[in-house]
Design a protein around this motif. Structure first.
Motif, PDB file in Angstrom:
ATOM      1  N   THR A  41     -23.342  -1.153   1.571  1.00 18.74           N
ATOM      2  CA  THR A  41     -21.836  -1.313   1.000  1.00 18.74           C
ATOM      3  C   THR A  41     -21.446  -1.770  -0.262  1.00 18.74           C
ATOM      4  OG1 THR A  41     -21.116  -0.714   3.384  1.00 18.74           O
ATOM      5  CG2 THR A  41     -19.334  -1.383   1.788  1.00 18.74           C
ATOM      6  N   ASP A  42     -22.208  -2.985  -0.331  1.00 20.17           N
ATOM      7  CA  ASP A  42     -21.903  -3.805  -1.688  1.00 20.17           C
ATOM      8  C   ASP A  42     -22.322  -3.147  -2.862  1.00 20.17           C
ATOM      9  OD1 ASP A  42     -20.833  -5.945  -0.084  1.00 20.17           O
ATOM     10  OD2 ASP A  42     -22.733  -6.858  -0.126  1.00 20.17           O
ATOM     11  N   SER A  65      -5.036   4.830   0.792  1.00 18.67           N
ATOM     12  CA  SER A  65      -3.969   4.164  -0.092  1.00 18.67           C
ATOM     13  C   SER A  65      -4.352   4.216  -1.487  1.00 18.67           C
ATOM     14  CB  SER A  65      -3.777   2.806   0.378  1.00 18.67           C
ATOM     15  OG  SER A  65      -4.633   1.914  -0.052  1.00 18.67           O
ATOM     16  N   PHE A  67      -5.486   1.941  -3.153  1.00 20.22           N
ATOM     17  CA  PHE A  67      -6.627   1.061  -3.481  1.00 20.22           C
ATOM     18  C   PHE A  67      -7.892   1.119  -2.548  1.00 20.22           C
ATOM     19  CE2 PHE A  67      -3.349  -1.284  -5.449  1.00 20.22           C
ATOM     20  CZ  PHE A  67      -3.958  -1.671  -6.754  1.00 20.22           C
ATOM     21  N   LYS A 114     -15.133   1.008   3.974  1.00 18.07           N
ATOM     22  CA  LYS A 114     -13.954   0.700   3.482  1.00 18.07           C
ATOM     23  C   LYS A 114     -14.301   0.105   2.190  1.00 18.07           C
ATOM     24  CE  LYS A 114      -9.503  -1.562   4.971  1.00 18.07           C
ATOM     25  NZ  LYS A 114      -9.187  -2.630   5.870  1.00 18.07           N
ATOM     26  N   LEU A 115     -13.840   0.776   1.078  1.00 20.11           N
ATOM     27  CA  LEU A 115     -13.917   0.586  -0.288  1.00 20.11           C
ATOM     28  C   LEU A 115     -13.138   0.081  -1.069  1.00 20.11           C
ATOM     29  CD1 LEU A 115     -17.004   3.305  -0.674  1.00 20.11           C
ATOM     30  CD2 LEU A 115     -17.241   1.096   0.073  1.00 20.11           C
ATOM     31  N   PHE A 116     -13.062  -0.832  -1.968  1.00 16.66           N
ATOM     32  CA  PHE A 116     -12.027  -1.136  -2.708  1.00 16.66           C
ATOM     33  C   PHE A 116     -12.351  -0.414  -4.056  1.00 16.66           C
ATOM     34  CE2 PHE A 116     -10.505  -4.710  -5.722  1.00 16.66           C
ATOM     35  CZ  PHE A 116      -9.178  -4.390  -5.629  1.00 16.66           C
ATOM     36  N   VAL A 139      -6.672  -5.104 -10.055  1.00 15.03           N
ATOM     37  CA  VAL A 139      -5.595  -5.483  -9.602  1.00 15.03           C
ATOM     38  C   VAL A 139      -4.238  -5.624 -10.297  1.00 15.03           C
ATOM     39  CG1 VAL A 139      -4.476  -7.579  -8.173  1.00 15.03           C
ATOM     40  CG2 VAL A 139      -7.007  -6.980  -8.037  1.00 15.03           C
TER      41      VAL A 139
ATOM     42  N   HIS B 154     -15.814  -3.775   1.771  1.00 19.77           N
ATOM     43  CA  HIS B 154     -15.878  -4.285   0.548  1.00 19.77           C
ATOM     44  C   HIS B 154     -14.970  -5.433   0.746  1.00 19.77           C
ATOM     45  CE1 HIS B 154     -16.930  -1.390  -2.815  1.00 19.77           C
ATOM     46  NE2 HIS B 154     -17.934  -1.596  -2.315  1.00 19.77           N
ATOM     47  N   ILE B 156     -11.735  -7.345   0.208  1.00 18.09           N
ATOM     48  CA  ILE B 156     -10.515  -6.736  -0.385  1.00 18.09           C
ATOM     49  C   ILE B 156      -9.723  -8.025  -0.897  1.00 18.09           C
ATOM     50  CG2 ILE B 156      -8.324  -5.262   0.017  1.00 18.09           C
ATOM     51  CD1 ILE B 156     -10.286  -3.415   1.544  1.00 18.09           C
ATOM     52  N   PRO B 157      -9.267  -8.234  -2.133  1.00 23.63           N
ATOM     53  CA  PRO B 157      -8.577  -9.307  -2.594  1.00 23.63           C
ATOM     54  C   PRO B 157      -7.224  -9.271  -1.662  1.00 23.63           C
ATOM     55  CG  PRO B 157      -9.563  -8.255  -4.436  1.00 23.63           C
ATOM     56  CD  PRO B 157      -9.690  -7.317  -3.392  1.00 23.63           C
ATOM     57  N   GLU B 159      -4.173 -10.407  -2.994  1.00 21.96           N
ATOM     58  CA  GLU B 159      -3.307  -9.607  -3.769  1.00 21.96           C
ATOM     59  C   GLU B 159      -2.965  -7.971  -3.323  1.00 21.96           C
ATOM     60  OE1 GLU B 159      -5.918 -11.719  -5.508  1.00 21.96           O
ATOM     61  OE2 GLU B 159      -5.212 -11.373  -7.732  1.00 21.96           O
ATOM     62  N   VAL B 160      -4.210  -7.453  -3.242  1.00 28.00           N
ATOM     63  CA  VAL B 160      -4.365  -5.794  -3.098  1.00 28.00           C
ATOM     64  C   VAL B 160      -3.610  -5.929  -1.474  1.00 28.00           C
ATOM     65  CG1 VAL B 160      -5.693  -4.039  -2.715  1.00 28.00           C
ATOM     66  CG2 VAL B 160      -6.264  -5.621  -4.466  1.00 28.00           C
ATOM     67  N   ILE B 163      -0.014  -5.946  -2.133  1.00 28.18           N
ATOM     68  CA  ILE B 163       0.354  -4.760  -2.646  1.00 28.18           C
ATOM     69  C   ILE B 163       0.565  -3.500  -1.725  1.00 28.18           C
ATOM     70  CG2 ILE B 163       0.354  -3.156  -4.601  1.00 28.18           C
ATOM     71  CD1 ILE B 163      -1.130  -5.383  -6.159  1.00 28.18           C
ATOM     72  N   LEU B 164      -0.476  -3.458  -0.965  1.00 21.58           N
ATOM     73  CA  LEU B 164      -0.610  -2.457  -0.122  1.00 21.58           C
ATOM     74  C   LEU B 164       0.566  -2.278   0.861  1.00 21.58           C
ATOM     75  CD1 LEU B 164      -4.341  -2.098   0.835  1.00 21.58           C
ATOM     76  CD2 LEU B 164      -2.811  -0.648  -0.795  1.00 21.58           C
TER      77      LEU B 164
END
Ligand code: SF4
Ligand code: SF4
Ligand code: SF4
Lengths: 152, 193
Positions: A41-42, A65, A67, A114-116, A139, B154, B156-157, B159-160, B163-164
């Motif tokens: 995943t990384d 969503s 992101f 779950k990917l950013f 961001v 991943h 996930i920061p 801040e995100v 925002i979400l």
């Protein structure tokens, strides 16, 4: 009658035993055997290339969503063809030759990631920033003041 | 619950022989050849007492290959009822496990477990003979199960995440295909079967 049986036993002794000891002894798969799909995943950037080529449509992509992209891999119907490994430009997928996949519940063969992702400023949907470093920088939204006097 | 059942089955049947009945409900024959393979002297499942029989009424185990085509639904149900209890159903191949590349084709049900309950799933297209032996050994309680579901993410920061919380989804969330039995078009898999 007895002589023929003895002859049979002798012939059997000469041939020896050919039967595999598996599963009492481990038996690694031959080189080149494809086997189970594993995903790192990384390294995965969520481009969806693997989902495009998968003939069994095991790999499904959902953008929950702007992101977050979720990739679900239903490997119960995977045919171990290796097309996803071939197409992945980021070396995230590997077929590791593991074949001992028998299970009592087919949900055991499921991978969810779950990917950013980055977000397009116009349509608001996920896109793939070119490098993992860029992913950290998406961001928030770009403002025109940031352009520092540059003109578009 | 299933694991418990298998252990009970194992304690009842192990030490005696499991007789298997093999049926093809639409397989391409790849899996059937592998089933034949495990009966040859090289792989030799007869060392576990496993023997192929010609009638489901003599069998303890039903081996099913193929994605269950519509004409085979009723025969498969009758076959299941013909096997005396306690019985074990083994789905061999990606077709029998999840429908393979035909999982949403109009004349295919896509998976044996949509018609009859399945105890052991052996994926692969076709599974290696060793993989089938592994499945058999799993049924007999000789080896542990090795696979499990994975949920990865991943980083996930924060801040995100913030925002979400304020954003609504940009577009409707698509439905997953399996195991809820829904496909991409929101139709029920195997509907009207
Ligand atoms: S092709 Fe590779 S990088 Fe792209 S989504 Fe699939 S695994 Fe991830
Ligand atoms: S190996 Fe083939 S069937 Fe399996 S996930 Fe990859 S592309 Fe799909
Ligand atoms: S799983 Fe593959 S080899 Fe087995 S019946 Fe289906 S298509 Fe044929």
């Amino acid at each position: 009658m007895i002589a023929s049986k003895i002859r049979q036993i002798l012939i059997g002794k000469r041939a020896g035993s050919v039967t595999l000891k598996y599963p009492f002894e481990p038996r690694p798969s031959e080189p080149g055997y494809r086997g189970r799909v594993t995903v790192d995943t990384d390294k995965c950037v969520g481009c969806g290339g693997c989902a495009d080529v998968c003939p069994a449509r095991c790999i499904l992509i959902t953008d929950v969503s702007p992101f977050i992209r979720i990739i679900r891999r239903y490997l119960d119907r995977c045919i171990h063809c290796g097309r996803c490994e071939e197409v992945c430009a980021y070396d995230a997928l590997h077929l590791d030759g593991e074949y001992e996949l028998a299970t009592t519940d087919r949900k055991d063969l499921f991978i969810e990631q779950k990917l950013f992702m980055g977000t397009c400023n116009r349509c608001g949907r996920c896109y793939i920033p070119p490098t993992p470093l860029d992913r950290l920088m998406v961001v928030g939204f770009r403002k025109d003041e940031d352009l520092d006097g540059e003109t578009i | 619950m299933k694991e418990g059942f298998i252990r009970k089955f194992h304690s009842k049947a192990f030490g005696r022989s499991l007789w298997v009945f093999h049926t093809n409900v639409g397989a391409c024959n790849g899996c059937d050849i592998e089933v034949l393979d495990v009966l040859t002297p090289f792989f030799d499942v007869e060392r576990f007492g496993i023997k192929l029989v010609g009638s489901p009424r003599h069998a303890d185990v039903l081996l099913v290959t193929g994605p269950v085509t519509r004409p085979m639904v009723e025969p498969l149900k009758r076959l299941y009822e013909a096997v005396p209890s306690p019985k074990l159903v083994v789905a061999i191949g990606a077709c029998a496990v999840g429908g393979c590349v035909w999982f949403d084709t109009y004349n295919v049900i896509g998976g044996v477990d949509k018609v009859i309950p399945v105890d052991i799933y052996i994926p692969g297209c076709p599974p290696k003979p060793e993989a089938i032996i592994y499945g058999v050994a799993l049924a007999l309680g000789l080896v542990p199960k090795k696979v499990g579901p994975a949920i990865e993410s991943h980083e996930i920061p924060m801040e995100v995440e913030d925002i979400l919380k304020e954003l609504t989804p940009s577009r409707p969330v698509a439905l997953p295909v399996n195991p809820d039995g829904k496909n991409d078009n929101g139709k029920q898999d195997g509907e009207g079967a």
